[in-house]
Design a protein around this motif. Structure first.
Motif, PDB file in Angstrom:
ATOM      1  N   VAL B 158       0.854  -1.186   0.000  1.00 25.11           N
ATOM      2  CA  VAL B 158       0.000   0.000   0.000  1.00 25.11           C
ATOM      3  C   VAL B 158       0.890   1.237   0.000  1.00 25.11           C
ATOM      4  N   PRO B 159       0.789   2.063  -1.029  1.00 24.45           N
ATOM      5  CA  PRO B 159       1.505   3.335  -0.975  1.00 24.45           C
ATOM      6  C   PRO B 159       0.726   4.314  -0.104  1.00 24.45           C
ATOM      7  N   GLU B 160       1.410   4.999   0.775  1.00 26.99           N
ATOM      8  CA  GLU B 160       0.740   5.962   1.633  1.00 26.99           C
ATOM      9  C   GLU B 160       1.425   7.315   1.519  1.00 26.99           C
ATOM     10  N   VAL B 161       0.621   8.336   1.703  1.00 31.06           N
ATOM     11  CA  VAL B 161       1.065   9.711   1.539  1.00 31.06           C
ATOM     12  C   VAL B 161       0.588  10.500   2.746  1.00 31.06           C
ATOM     13  N   ALA B 162       1.429  11.366   3.249  1.00 30.97           N
ATOM     14  CA  ALA B 162       1.004  12.217   4.353  1.00 30.97           C
ATOM     15  C   ALA B 162       1.699  13.565   4.258  1.00 30.97           C
ATOM     16  N   THR B 163       0.927  14.604   4.486  1.00 27.63           N
ATOM     17  CA  THR B 163       1.533  15.925   4.654  1.00 27.63           C
ATOM     18  C   THR B 163       1.590  16.196   6.146  1.00 27.63           C
ATOM     19  N   LEU B 164       2.804  16.229   6.666  1.00 31.41           N
ATOM     20  CA  LEU B 164       3.016  16.301   8.108  1.00 31.41           C
ATOM     21  C   LEU B 164       3.503  17.693   8.480  1.00 31.41           C
ATOM     22  N   THR B 165       3.042  18.158   9.617  1.00 31.73           N
ATOM     23  CA  THR B 165       3.391  19.512  10.049  1.00 31.73           C
ATOM     24  C   THR B 165       3.998  19.475  11.444  1.00 31.73           C
ATOM     25  N   LEU B 166       5.048  20.265  11.627  1.00 31.74           N
ATOM     26  CA  LEU B 166       5.672  20.435  12.938  1.00 31.74           C
ATOM     27  C   LEU B 166       5.823  21.930  13.197  1.00 31.74           C
ATOM     28  N   TRP B 167       5.113  22.408  14.203  1.00 35.09           N
ATOM     29  CA  TRP B 167       5.254  23.810  14.603  1.00 35.09           C
ATOM     30  C   TRP B 167       6.365  23.911  15.631  1.00 35.09           C
ATOM     31  N   MET B 168       7.235  24.889  15.486  1.00 31.88           N
ATOM     32  CA  MET B 168       8.299  25.080  16.468  1.00 31.88           C
ATOM     33  C   MET B 168       8.409  26.554  16.831  1.00 31.88           C
ATOM     34  N   ASP B 169       8.698  26.808  18.104  1.00 31.82           N
ATOM     35  CA  ASP B 169       8.890  28.179  18.576  1.00 31.82           C
ATOM     36  C   ASP B 169      10.330  28.610  18.341  1.00 31.82           C
ATOM     37  N   VAL B 170      10.496  29.883  18.048  1.00 32.62           N
ATOM     38  CA  VAL B 170      11.838  30.451  17.911  1.00 32.62           C
ATOM     39  C   VAL B 170      12.204  31.102  19.240  1.00 32.62           C
ATOM     40  N   GLY B 171      13.383  30.745  19.746  1.00 30.25           N
ATOM     41  CA  GLY B 171      13.797  31.379  20.994  1.00 30.25           C
ATOM     42  C   GLY B 171      14.671  30.467  21.802  1.00 30.25           C
ATOM     43  N   GLY B 172      15.208  31.003  22.887  1.00 28.13           N
ATOM     44  CA  GLY B 172      16.070  30.225  23.753  1.00 28.13           C
ATOM     45  C   GLY B 172      17.379  29.902  23.058  1.00 28.13           C
ATOM     46  N   ASP B 173      18.073  28.918  23.594  1.00 25.18           N
ATOM     47  CA  ASP B 173      19.370  28.572  23.021  1.00 25.18           C
ATOM     48  C   ASP B 173      19.299  27.291  22.186  1.00 25.18           C
ATOM     49  N   GLY B 174      18.093  26.832  21.917  1.00 24.27           N
ATOM     50  CA  GLY B 174      17.949  25.656  21.069  1.00 24.27           C
ATOM     51  C   GLY B 174      18.182  24.349  21.795  1.00 24.27           C
ATOM     52  N   SER B 175      18.269  24.415  23.127  1.00 22.99           N
ATOM     53  CA  SER B 175      18.571  23.183  23.847  1.00 22.99           C
ATOM     54  C   SER B 175      17.378  22.638  24.622  1.00 22.99           C
ATOM     55  N   ALA B 176      16.291  23.396  24.676  1.00 29.43           N
ATOM     56  CA  ALA B 176      15.126  22.905  25.418  1.00 29.43           C
ATOM     57  C   ALA B 176      14.613  21.628  24.775  1.00 29.43           C
ATOM     58  N   THR B 177      14.403  20.610  25.560  1.00 31.21           N
ATOM     59  CA  THR B 177      14.071  19.324  24.980  1.00 31.21           C
ATOM     60  C   THR B 177      12.564  19.167  24.818  1.00 31.21           C
ATOM     61  N   ALA B 178      12.208  18.468  23.779  1.00 35.14           N
ATOM     62  CA  ALA B 178      10.811  18.127  23.549  1.00 35.14           C
ATOM     63  C   ALA B 178      10.470  16.890  24.381  1.00 35.14           C
ATOM     64  N   PRO B 179       9.176  16.633  24.586  1.00 39.30           N
ATOM     65  CA  PRO B 179       8.788  15.521  25.458  1.00 39.30           C
ATOM     66  C   PRO B 179       9.322  14.158  24.997  1.00 39.30           C
ATOM     67  N   TRP B 180       9.503  14.011  23.711  1.00 41.87           N
ATOM     68  CA  TRP B 180       9.953  12.713  23.187  1.00 41.87           C
ATOM     69  C   TRP B 180      11.458  12.696  22.905  1.00 41.87           C
ATOM     70  N   ALA B 181      12.182  13.636  23.512  1.00 36.72           N
ATOM     71  CA  ALA B 181      13.608  13.747  23.210  1.00 36.72           C
ATOM     72  C   ALA B 181      14.379  12.480  23.564  1.00 36.72           C
ATOM     73  N   ALA B 182      13.990  11.819  24.651  1.00 39.10           N
ATOM     74  CA  ALA B 182      14.740  10.621  25.062  1.00 39.10           C
ATOM     75  C   ALA B 182      14.647   9.534  23.995  1.00 39.10           C
ATOM     76  N   ALA B 183      13.450   9.292  23.495  1.00 42.29           N
ATOM     77  CA  ALA B 183      13.283   8.278  22.443  1.00 42.29           C
ATOM     78  C   ALA B 183      13.997   8.716  21.170  1.00 42.29           C
ATOM     79  N   PHE B 184      13.891   9.987  20.859  1.00 42.06           N
ATOM     80  CA  PHE B 184      14.548  10.536  19.669  1.00 42.06           C
ATOM     81  C   PHE B 184      16.052  10.321  19.756  1.00 42.06           C
ATOM     82  N   ASP B 185      16.618  10.686  20.890  1.00 39.63           N
ATOM     83  CA  ASP B 185      18.072  10.579  21.044  1.00 39.63           C
ATOM     84  C   ASP B 185      18.536   9.125  21.033  1.00 39.63           C
ATOM     85  N   ALA B 186      17.717   8.250  21.605  1.00 39.48           N
ATOM     86  CA  ALA B 186      18.088   6.830  21.593  1.00 39.48           C
ATOM     87  C   ALA B 186      18.123   6.297  20.164  1.00 39.48           C
ATOM     88  N   GLU B 187      17.136   6.689  19.379  1.00 35.93           N
ATOM     89  CA  GLU B 187      17.120   6.255  17.974  1.00 35.93           C
ATOM     90  C   GLU B 187      18.300   6.854  17.214  1.00 35.93           C
TER      91      GLU B 187
END
Lengths: 217, 294
Positions: B158-187
């Motif tokens: 099955v071919p699947e298509v998705a238009t995915l969106t990620l909103w991000m805030d501008v600011g800080g020093d770029g180090s604030a972690t997102a809630p899923w950062a641990a899983a992201f970093d492990a991968e």
């Protein structure tokens, strides 16, 4: 384009898959396995006897002197549907057969697998889609598919008039379920044009894309 | 036939949006289309995620297309093997942003009937580095959009298509972690590390010589070389290997009518598999004897 058959149509053959398997098969081609991607470009294409949807037996040797296209197909595969829904495959079949190219659409789906059809269903598909192959080959045992190393639908092969394999691979350069096939680079149209102009096929092997061929398990 | 056509249209029209902050289950946009049982799209769930919560102007950050597949289904590596199609992402980014190529995790061999594929099952994170412009204003937000397509297959595709969106805030020093950062970093940590390697070619085979000095390679690990370009190795063929000192040589069958990249290099991944362990390394091997062998 007239079909060359070595046998008259017989209801008994088309009705009996078991007999079909015994009578129709691949002639003198080496055994194939997962280790083997099929025949090489520039080598003799594997000869075959194969059953058409109307029960005729197609003998590849009868087509020596003509260009032959083999198109692996599965009408339930979305990647195949892309090319039929756009009318692109039918247009290519029509252009090819009008230029005396023999075009065989091959169905290697095993019974019970996606895309498996009997002869009547295959003919209905040809009619409902406005397809224009020379014939539809039923290969439920997968012998023809395995001898060519066919792995996807669509998967395309071109045999020149001397019986040499001159192209194998994708239908075009857009490995996606999206996009207008007319806007893609169609490798088969390109190769047929080169052959008809007496030229060498310059892009002879490409990576096929799409659904896997649904061979028997 | 009508039913089949509807099926295809249904699969193509799975145009989806994920809102930042949710690893949401994706819903089909055209739920009214009747579909056969094998095509209850979407089959794979998709999300666009980042490990940082905010963007620092001019500082690159990494996002991932996360695909979660039901049991028994798989998606494909950049070289899908004998069938399938690679996952693709087309970015729709604000002015000044640039996106790199997909950074692929190590694939596995997936065999269905007679057909051998390279891909992933269960779940895969496909990473992409994004470079934001220097002139972003803190306190604003930006919308990253990805038009993703993948083939998800088991006995059917099955071919699947998705238009995915990620909103991000501008600011800080770029180090604030997102809630899923641990899983992201492990991968991200499990991405194949680079290993020095060279490739030599003869008529029937390619030999990948990997310098494993300094690499954590399991001694009894059986290597398999996944070549990224089409036409370098036969996906379905078994491979042989040997080890001499710090060099592991993997010998892979070339396909009939195989081709080699015109730039003289073969990228790929070599995976060392033991019963308990799996170590993968990325290679970008120059072809050493290109002139003589070809």
């Amino acid at each position: 384009m007239n079909r060359r058959t070595f046998d008259a149509r017989t209801g008994a053959i088309s009705a009996c898959l078991g007999l079909f398997a015994a009578v129709v098969g691949v002639v003198a081609s080496p055994p194939s396995s997962a280790d083997d991607s099929g025949p090489a470009i520039g080598m003799p294409a594997p000869p075959f006897l194969a059953m058409a949807s109307d029960g005729d037996v197609i003998d590849s040797s009868a087509y020596r002197g003509e260009i032959v296209v083999l198109e692996w197909t599965n009408h339930e595969c979305p990647y195949t549907q892309k090319h039929y829904d756009a009318g692109a495959m039918q247009a290519l079949q029509k252009d090819a057969t009008e230029n005396d190219v023999a075009w065989f659409s091959v169905i290697s789906s095993a019974p019970g697998e996606q895309g498996f059809v009997d002869g009547d269903q295959a003919d209905e598909l040809t009619e409902s889609r406005g397809a224009e192959p020379t014939a539809v080959i039923l290969d439920p045992a997968g012998a023809l598919g395995r001898s060519y190393g066919a792995t996807t639908t669509p998967h395309m092969f071109i045999i020149d008039a001397e019986g040499t394999l001159v192209y194998k691979g994708a239908i075009d350069d857009n490995p996606s379920s999206r996009g207008d096939p007319a806007q893609a680079r169609n490798y088969v149209r390109e190769a047929l044009t080169q052959l008809e102009n007496g030229e060498k096929v310059t892009t002879a092997s490409t990576q096929p894309y799409g659904c896997s061929v649904k061979y028997d398990k | 036939m009508l039913k089949d056509r509807r099926l295809f249209v249904g699969a193509r029209r799975v145009a989806l949006v994920i809102v930042a902050g949710f690893l949401a289950i994706v819903l089909p946009a055209h739920a009214e289309v009747k579909q056969p049982v094998f095509d209850q799209s979407p089959i794979a769930r998709a999300a666009l995620v980042s490990n940082v919560a905010t963007i620092k102007p001019g500082t690159p950050f990494r996002v991932a297309l996360r695909l979660v597949m039901p049991a028994g289904w798989h998606t494909y590596w950049r070289n899908p093997g004998e069938s399938g199609a690679p996952t693709t992402v087309r970015w729709l980014l604000p002015d000044g942003f640039t996106a790199g190529q997909i950074v692929w995790p190590a694939p596995e061999r997936i065999v269905f009937h007679d057909v051998v594929n390279f891909g992933y099952h269960d779940e895969v994170w496909l990473f992409v580095d994004i470079v934001p412009p220097n002139d972003l204003r803190p306190g604003t937000d930006v919308r990253l959009m990805a038009d993703a397509e993948w083939a998800v297959c088991r006995d059917v595709c099955v071919p699947e298509v998705a238009t995915l969106t990620l909103w991000m805030d501008v600011g800080g020093d770029g180090s604030a972690t997102a809630p899923w950062a641990a899983a992201f970093d492990a991968e991200a940590r499990s991405l194949p590390a680079a290993a020095p390697a060279t490739l030599s070619v003869d008529e029937g085979h390619v030999t990948l010589d990997v310098d494993v000095s300094g690499l954590d390679v399991p001694v009894d690990g059986e290597p398999f070389f996944f070549a990224a370009p089409f036409g370098v190795i036969e996906p379905g063929a078994s491979q042989r290997w040997s080890r001499s000192g710090d060099t592991v040589s993997v010998i892979a069958k070339r396909p009939a009518s195989g081709t080699l990249p015109s730039d003289g290099r073969v990228a790929g991944v070599v995976v060392f598999q033991t019963e308990a362990d799996r170590q993968a390394f990325a290679v970008d091997a120059p072809i050493e004897n290109k002139g003589s062998a070809l």
